[in-house]
Design a protein around this motif. Sequence first.
Motif, PDB file in Angstrom:
ATOM      1  N   ARG A   1       9.300  -6.476  -8.720  1.00 41.99           N
ATOM      2  CA  ARG A   1       7.885  -6.124  -8.857  1.00 41.99           C
ATOM      3  C   ARG A   1       7.116  -7.284  -9.491  1.00 41.99           C
ATOM      4  O   ARG A   1       7.586  -7.890 -10.460  1.00 41.99           O
ATOM      5  N   ARG A   2       5.970  -7.597  -8.935  1.00 42.29           N
ATOM      6  CA  ARG A   2       5.143  -8.670  -9.507  1.00 42.29           C
ATOM      7  C   ARG A   2       4.484  -8.170 -10.787  1.00 42.29           C
ATOM      8  O   ARG A   2       4.022  -7.024 -10.823  1.00 42.29           O
ATOM      9  N   LYS A   3       4.406  -9.030 -11.807  1.00 40.73           N
ATOM     10  CA  LYS A   3       3.695  -8.625 -13.032  1.00 40.73           C
ATOM     11  C   LYS A   3       2.209  -8.508 -12.699  1.00 40.73           C
ATOM     12  O   LYS A   3       1.510  -7.638 -13.185  1.00 40.73           O
ATOM     13  N   GLU A   4       1.732  -9.418 -11.838  1.00 30.68           N
ATOM     14  CA  GLU A   4       0.355  -9.339 -11.368  1.00 30.68           C
ATOM     15  C   GLU A   4       0.408  -9.261  -9.856  1.00 30.68           C
ATOM     16  O   GLU A   4       1.208  -9.965  -9.237  1.00 30.68           O
ATOM     17  N   LYS A   5      -0.457  -8.446  -9.262  1.00 30.11           N
ATOM     18  CA  LYS A   5      -0.420  -8.311  -7.801  1.00 30.11           C
ATOM     19  C   LYS A   5      -0.677  -9.680  -7.151  1.00 30.11           C
ATOM     20  O   LYS A   5      -1.308 -10.549  -7.755  1.00 30.11           O
ATOM     21  N   ALA A   6      -0.217  -9.850  -5.936  1.00 29.28           N
ATOM     22  CA  ALA A   6      -0.237 -11.167  -5.295  1.00 29.28           C
ATOM     23  C   ALA A   6      -1.654 -11.728  -5.150  1.00 29.28           C
ATOM     24  O   ALA A   6      -1.855 -12.940  -5.192  1.00 29.28           O
ATOM     25  N   VAL A   7      -2.637 -10.840  -4.953  1.00 28.04           N
ATOM     26  CA  VAL A   7      -4.028 -11.294  -4.786  1.00 28.04           C
ATOM     27  C   VAL A   7      -4.959 -10.341  -5.537  1.00 28.04           C
ATOM     28  O   VAL A   7      -4.603  -9.181  -5.781  1.00 28.04           O
ATOM     29  N   ASP A   8      -6.160 -10.834  -5.888  1.00 24.31           N
ATOM     30  CA  ASP A   8      -7.147  -9.976  -6.548  1.00 24.31           C
ATOM     31  C   ASP A   8      -7.952  -9.244  -5.493  1.00 24.31           C
ATOM     32  O   ASP A   8      -8.567  -9.871  -4.620  1.00 24.31           O
ATOM     33  N   VAL A   9      -7.950  -7.916  -5.590  1.00 16.81           N
ATOM     34  CA  VAL A   9      -8.642  -7.108  -4.600  1.00 16.81           C
ATOM     35  C   VAL A   9      -9.568  -6.151  -5.349  1.00 16.81           C
ATOM     36  O   VAL A   9      -9.132  -5.486  -6.291  1.00 16.81           O
ATOM     37  N   SER A  10     -10.862  -6.102  -4.952  1.00 21.28           N
ATOM     38  CA  SER A  10     -11.794  -5.271  -5.709  1.00 21.28           C
ATOM     39  C   SER A  10     -11.689  -3.790  -5.333  1.00 21.28           C
ATOM     40  O   SER A  10     -12.045  -2.923  -6.117  1.00 21.28           O
ATOM     41  N   ASN A  11     -11.192  -3.492  -4.122  1.00 22.42           N
ATOM     42  CA  ASN A  11     -11.092  -2.099  -3.689  1.00 22.42           C
ATOM     43  C   ASN A  11      -9.811  -1.963  -2.842  1.00 22.42           C
ATOM     44  O   ASN A  11      -9.789  -2.353  -1.682  1.00 22.42           O
ATOM     45  N   GLU A  12      -8.751  -1.430  -3.476  1.00 22.31           N
ATOM     46  CA  GLU A  12      -7.441  -1.401  -2.797  1.00 22.31           C
ATOM     47  C   GLU A  12      -7.452  -0.564  -1.526  1.00 22.31           C
ATOM     48  O   GLU A  12      -6.834  -0.920  -0.527  1.00 22.31           O
ATOM     49  N   ASP A  13      -8.173   0.575  -1.571  1.00 17.31           N
ATOM     50  CA  ASP A  13      -8.195   1.443  -0.373  1.00 17.31           C
ATOM     51  C   ASP A  13      -8.804   0.677   0.807  1.00 17.31           C
ATOM     52  O   ASP A  13      -8.303   0.712   1.920  1.00 17.31           O
ATOM     53  N   LEU A  14      -9.896  -0.029   0.522  1.00 16.32           N
ATOM     54  CA  LEU A  14     -10.567  -0.788   1.586  1.00 16.32           C
ATOM     55  C   LEU A  14      -9.653  -1.921   2.091  1.00 16.32           C
ATOM     56  O   LEU A  14      -9.562  -2.170   3.301  1.00 16.32           O
ATOM     57  N   PHE A  15      -8.969  -2.578   1.164  1.00 19.79           N
ATOM     58  CA  PHE A  15      -8.021  -3.657   1.518  1.00 19.79           C
ATOM     59  C   PHE A  15      -6.973  -3.131   2.503  1.00 19.79           C
ATOM     60  O   PHE A  15      -6.725  -3.724   3.555  1.00 19.79           O
ATOM     61  N   PHE A  16      -6.377  -1.955   2.173  1.00 19.78           N
ATOM     62  CA  PHE A  16      -5.336  -1.413   3.051  1.00 19.78           C
ATOM     63  C   PHE A  16      -5.921  -0.939   4.386  1.00 19.78           C
ATOM     64  O   PHE A  16      -5.322  -1.140   5.439  1.00 19.78           O
ATOM     65  N   THR A  17      -7.112  -0.320   4.357  1.00 18.14           N
ATOM     66  CA  THR A  17      -7.729   0.156   5.603  1.00 18.14           C
ATOM     67  C   THR A  17      -8.026  -1.031   6.520  1.00 18.14           C
ATOM     68  O   THR A  17      -7.713  -1.028   7.718  1.00 18.14           O
ATOM     69  N   LEU A  18      -8.615  -2.067   5.945  1.00 25.73           N
ATOM     70  CA  LEU A  18      -9.001  -3.244   6.733  1.00 25.73           C
ATOM     71  C   LEU A  18      -7.772  -3.937   7.328  1.00 25.73           C
ATOM     72  O   LEU A  18      -7.754  -4.313   8.502  1.00 25.73           O
ATOM     73  N   MET A  19      -6.742  -4.025   6.505  1.00 28.27           N
ATOM     74  CA  MET A  19      -5.538  -4.714   6.965  1.00 28.27           C
ATOM     75  C   MET A  19      -4.855  -3.911   8.085  1.00 28.27           C
ATOM     76  O   MET A  19      -4.458  -4.462   9.108  1.00 28.27           O
ATOM     77  N   GLN A  20      -4.761  -2.581   7.892  1.00 29.67           N
ATOM     78  CA  GLN A  20      -4.125  -1.768   8.940  1.00 29.67           C
ATOM     79  C   GLN A  20      -4.921  -1.834  10.236  1.00 29.67           C
ATOM     80  O   GLN A  20      -4.363  -1.941  11.319  1.00 29.67           O
ATOM     81  N   ALA A  21      -6.266  -1.802  10.100  1.00 28.07           N
ATOM     82  CA  ALA A  21      -7.115  -1.872  11.293  1.00 28.07           C
ATOM     83  C   ALA A  21      -6.934  -3.219  12.006  1.00 28.07           C
ATOM     84  O   ALA A  21      -6.931  -3.294  13.240  1.00 28.07           O
ATOM     85  N   SER A  22      -6.741  -4.278  11.232  1.00 28.80           N
ATOM     86  CA  SER A  22      -6.611  -5.617  11.823  1.00 28.80           C
ATOM     87  C   SER A  22      -5.371  -5.737  12.695  1.00 28.80           C
ATOM     88  O   SER A  22      -5.304  -6.550  13.600  1.00 28.80           O
ATOM     89  N   PHE A  23      -4.335  -4.937  12.366  1.00 27.94           N
ATOM     90  CA  PHE A  23      -3.111  -4.946  13.171  1.00 27.94           C
ATOM     91  C   PHE A  23      -3.123  -3.801  14.187  1.00 27.94           C
ATOM     92  O   PHE A  23      -2.143  -3.607  14.897  1.00 27.94           O
TER      93      PHE A  23
END
Length: 290
Positions: free
Chosen positions: A209-231
């Motif tokens: 597990r990373r102590k800090e997440k790999a990237v800074d994301v202001s809205n995790e739900d949006l990050f996951f939605t956008l990424m899933q949509a992109s694929f």
Amino acid sequence: MKAIATYTRTKAIMERHKLSFKKSLGQNFLIDVNILEKIVHKAGIDDNSFVIEIGPGIGALTEQLALKANQVHAFEIDGRLIEVLNETLDPYDNVSLYHQDILEADLISLIKEKAAAGQEVHVVANLPYYITTAILMKLLKDQAPIDTITVMMQKEVAARMAAGPNTKDYGSLSIAVQYLTESKVVMDVPKTCFVPQPNVDSAILQLHRRKEKAVDVSNEDLFFTLMQASFGQRRKTIRNNLKREFEDRINSGQLDQLLEQAGIEPSRRGESLSIEEFARLANTFDSFLN
Ligand code: SAM
């Protein structure tokens, strides 16, 4: 006493208890002691280790863990096997068995109550393949204080979790796992090491597990939605995939502007974007939508 993980002892145990392997529960048992010893070694288990095992089966891996670890806590969903495990693991007084679905288990409380201060917590398992992703997502999202996860899964699922951009295996699962952990395939395991033999080969993936997440994301739900949509449709461009997902909130002109602002060429495909680029795009969308 002979190790549990041999073909003859496994068969004998199953026959004595008049049991059959339940395919629906992903019951492919390991029958190669050398492989099991390697898994325990790769997982870094020693006499300070607090180990959680998922799906002990008849105890093949549990036994090897018990020989090296300080404590082993094993969760098995199949009540028929609990009876068997009480017998096969009787020689080991550092093993606790739980007849429970791992997806329902409260690992945070278990660790809090049973692990000594400073003890390293490891998850080690030959996972039931039908719920590999659900189990890993639970372990990662629960935020239990687990130091490492070393688990066997189908080789192609392990490859997807560890894949980087511009490879056929790269997808939203790779990014979700890599966002939260550093992961690598530590060993391949051929299907001949199991009874019954599965149709596909396996691999061991290790996640820290990373102590800090790999990237800074202001809205995790949006990050996951956008990424899933992109694929969503892999052959389509990122612009077309995102247009479809966000059409009720963002028009074509705005979409082009957002892509430009994030420095992403609209004709690219999702599979070419790195996790940093997805984060930048999601943060640009988030500022626009809020
Ligand atoms: N650890 C044993 C070995 O390596 O030989 C057995 C591994 S077998 C691939 C997976 C085990 O997970 C089975 O014993 C199965 O009954 C158990 N299992 C399946 N779903 C489970 C769940 N939701 N929670 C806990 N155990 C589960």
